[in-house]
Design a protein around this motif. Sequence first.
Motif, PDB file in Angstrom:
ATOM      1  N   ASP A   1      80.524 -26.760 122.466  1.00  0.00           N
ATOM      2  CA  ASP A   1      81.050 -26.896 120.675  1.00  0.00           C
ATOM      3  C   ASP A   1      80.232 -26.558 120.475  1.00  0.00           C
ATOM      4  OD1 ASP A   1      82.233 -28.034 118.848  1.00  0.00           O
ATOM      5  OD2 ASP A   1      83.224 -29.750 120.074  1.00  0.00           O
TER       6      ASP A   1
ATOM      7  N   ALA B 130      80.808 -28.806 116.471  1.00  0.00           N
ATOM      8  CA  ALA B 130      80.027 -30.439 116.443  1.00  0.00           C
ATOM      9  C   ALA B 130      79.095 -30.404 116.676  1.00  0.00           C
ATOM     10  CB  ALA B 130      80.649 -30.881 117.241  1.00  0.00           C
ATOM     11  N   MET B 131      77.752 -29.842 116.953  1.00  0.00           N
ATOM     12  CA  MET B 131      76.278 -29.257 117.082  1.00  0.00           C
ATOM     13  C   MET B 131      76.178 -29.318 116.065  1.00  0.00           C
ATOM     14  SD  MET B 131      74.341 -26.667 119.712  1.00  0.00           S
ATOM     15  CE  MET B 131      74.398 -25.388 118.216  1.00  0.00           C
ATOM     16  N   TRP B 132      76.189 -28.381 115.271  1.00  0.00           N
ATOM     17  CA  TRP B 132      76.379 -27.591 113.685  1.00  0.00           C
ATOM     18  C   TRP B 132      76.283 -28.662 113.074  1.00  0.00           C
ATOM     19  CZ3 TRP B 132      72.808 -24.595 111.854  1.00  0.00           C
ATOM     20  CH2 TRP B 132      72.354 -24.473 110.327  1.00  0.00           C
ATOM     21  N   ALA B 133      77.718 -29.256 113.331  1.00  0.00           N
ATOM     22  CA  ALA B 133      78.051 -30.681 112.008  1.00  0.00           C
ATOM     23  C   ALA B 133      76.981 -32.062 112.554  1.00  0.00           C
ATOM     24  CB  ALA B 133      79.182 -31.239 112.386  1.00  0.00           C
ATOM     25  N   THR B 134      76.703 -31.750 114.050  1.00  0.00           N
ATOM     26  CA  THR B 134      75.709 -33.547 113.729  1.00  0.00           C
ATOM     27  C   THR B 134      74.110 -32.367 113.352  1.00  0.00           C
ATOM     28  OG1 THR B 134      77.063 -33.970 115.654  1.00  0.00           O
ATOM     29  CG2 THR B 134      74.814 -35.234 115.592  1.00  0.00           C
ATOM     30  N   HIS B 135      74.030 -31.485 113.708  1.00  0.00           N
ATOM     31  CA  HIS B 135      72.278 -31.294 113.342  1.00  0.00           C
ATOM     32  C   HIS B 135      72.078 -29.868 111.989  1.00  0.00           C
ATOM     33  CE1 HIS B 135      71.288 -33.542 116.968  1.00  0.00           C
ATOM     34  NE2 HIS B 135      72.012 -33.878 117.052  1.00  0.00           N
ATOM     35  N   ARG B 136      73.187 -30.263 111.331  1.00  0.00           N
ATOM     36  CA  ARG B 136      73.066 -28.663 110.412  1.00  0.00           C
ATOM     37  C   ARG B 136      71.794 -29.246 109.952  1.00  0.00           C
ATOM     38  NH1 ARG B 136      73.829 -29.127 104.815  1.00  0.00           N
ATOM     39  NH2 ARG B 136      74.424 -26.757 104.395  1.00  0.00           N
TER      40      ARG B 136
ATOM     41  N   GLN C  49      70.693 -35.584 126.417  1.00  0.00           N
ATOM     42  CA  GLN C  49      71.910 -34.650 126.648  1.00  0.00           C
ATOM     43  C   GLN C  49      72.345 -34.871 128.358  1.00  0.00           C
ATOM     44  OE1 GLN C  49      72.262 -30.972 124.198  1.00  0.00           O
ATOM     45  NE2 GLN C  49      73.242 -31.743 122.894  1.00  0.00           N
TER      46      GLN C  49
ATOM     47  N   ARG D 111      73.817 -37.311 129.375  1.00  0.00           N
ATOM     48  CA  ARG D 111      75.484 -37.188 129.407  1.00  0.00           C
ATOM     49  C   ARG D 111      75.860 -36.517 129.755  1.00  0.00           C
ATOM     50  NH1 ARG D 111      79.870 -40.452 127.583  1.00  0.00           N
ATOM     51  NH2 ARG D 111      81.255 -38.464 126.648  1.00  0.00           N
TER      52      ARG D 111
ATOM     53  N   TRP E 184      78.797 -33.057 123.606  1.00  0.00           N
ATOM     54  CA  TRP E 184      79.460 -32.926 122.962  1.00  0.00           C
ATOM     55  C   TRP E 184      81.154 -33.965 122.939  1.00  0.00           C
ATOM     56  CZ3 TRP E 184      76.190 -33.525 119.477  1.00  0.00           C
ATOM     57  CH2 TRP E 184      74.737 -33.101 119.287  1.00  0.00           C
TER      58      TRP E 184
ATOM     59  N   SER F 184      84.082 -36.285 123.937  1.00  0.00           N
ATOM     60  CA  SER F 184      84.044 -37.789 124.173  1.00  0.00           C
ATOM     61  C   SER F 184      84.623 -38.429 124.696  1.00  0.00           C
ATOM     62  CB  SER F 184      84.738 -38.368 122.332  1.00  0.00           C
ATOM     63  OG  SER F 184      86.388 -37.685 122.565  1.00  0.00           O
TER      64      SER F 184
END
Length: 372
Positions: free
Chosen positions: A8, A11-17, A252, A255, A352, A354
């Motif tokens: 994903d 999601a990676m970009w949104a979290t660590h942009r 990670q 996880r 990523w 849940s």
Amino acid sequence: MSSIGLADFKAMWATHRQAFLDAADRVGKSGWLVLGSEVESFERELAAYWRLPFAVGVASGLDALEIAFRCEGMKPGDRVLTTPLSAFATTLAIVRVGAIPVFVDVDESGLMDLGAAERAVSSGPVPKFVVPVHLFGHAMNLASLSDFAGRHQLTVIEDCAQAIGAKSNGQPVGTASRVCATSFYPTKNLGALGDGGALLTSDETIAKHARSLRDYGQSEKYLHVEMGLNSRLDELQAALLRSVQLPMLGAQTERRLAIADRYLRELNADIVRCLPVPGSSQSVWHLFPVTTPSRDALKAHLKKADIHAAVHYPTLIPDQPAMKQVVHEVSGKLTNANRLATNELSLPIHPWLSDDDVSRVIAAVNSFEGQS
Ligand SMILES: *Cc1c(COP(=O)(O)O)cnc(C)c1O
């Protein structure tokens, strides 16, 4: 209901942009774009993570393998024991050196079967190298591998592209070789935002040789001592890797382990089996392979729930059309490898996901009743 895939990146970009942008800005402002201080720092930090003295960043996992082979003196015509069940790159690197891949079967975990490798050595022409793959994030038994290689005077070069951080009885993958290779392809456990790879070694001479080979075979600027590659790691990828991805890798991996643990405990469909993990392996769960006689039906069943699983790998490497063009050998029957090519499916296991996503995957697999 959102789609669940094998990775994903959004999601990676949104979290660590912001962290990615800051790292990119640092490179832009530095005015230095290829083989500079970001690559040097990343190499030091990656080597520290791996607890080895040297890392050498290159352009891809494929190149890391080829350069590792050349550093270990692999030559055209050399025979190389390897696995038929891997990314094509493992074999492609052997072929690029001009060497001859000799395929031996895998065990029930999908890793090179050392019994089959033993039979290949005793029945065929003498190989010089063995290139095993720590597939799915599982570590092969390194003590057995070293013992096998030692008895037959084989040079080991481990493909660690799927197994960064994995251990065999506490020993990190890559350390049964003097030099090993890994990949930063985006889907890998340590992924760049593009292509990249690295060699890891405890041998300073090999590290130096690899640095020369990745840069046209130069020993110093404009002095070419052998035919090298253009396989340099960009400053930008190194900056993104060291500022964002590498610092997150430990969490990670945890996880991934937690998700694997749930799958192992909660998957209970009669006709779906989790692939066995070697007892000596502390795995990093790059993929979560299951097997079922109705693999394609399970894949379609999951897709109806918007869950996207994938096959690793549908075609064994010696059966690939491109292999008709090159000299290679198959030692013995590839029974387990063929079975996995027919039965294996990899469930989503990226960091990523849940807890609800994981529950959805479990429920979907558990509701599978076979060929529909
Ligand atoms: C991804 C992968 C490679 C190749 O890495 P690239 O960076 O894509 O060239 C090699 N071996 C294995 C086992 C891989 O999974």
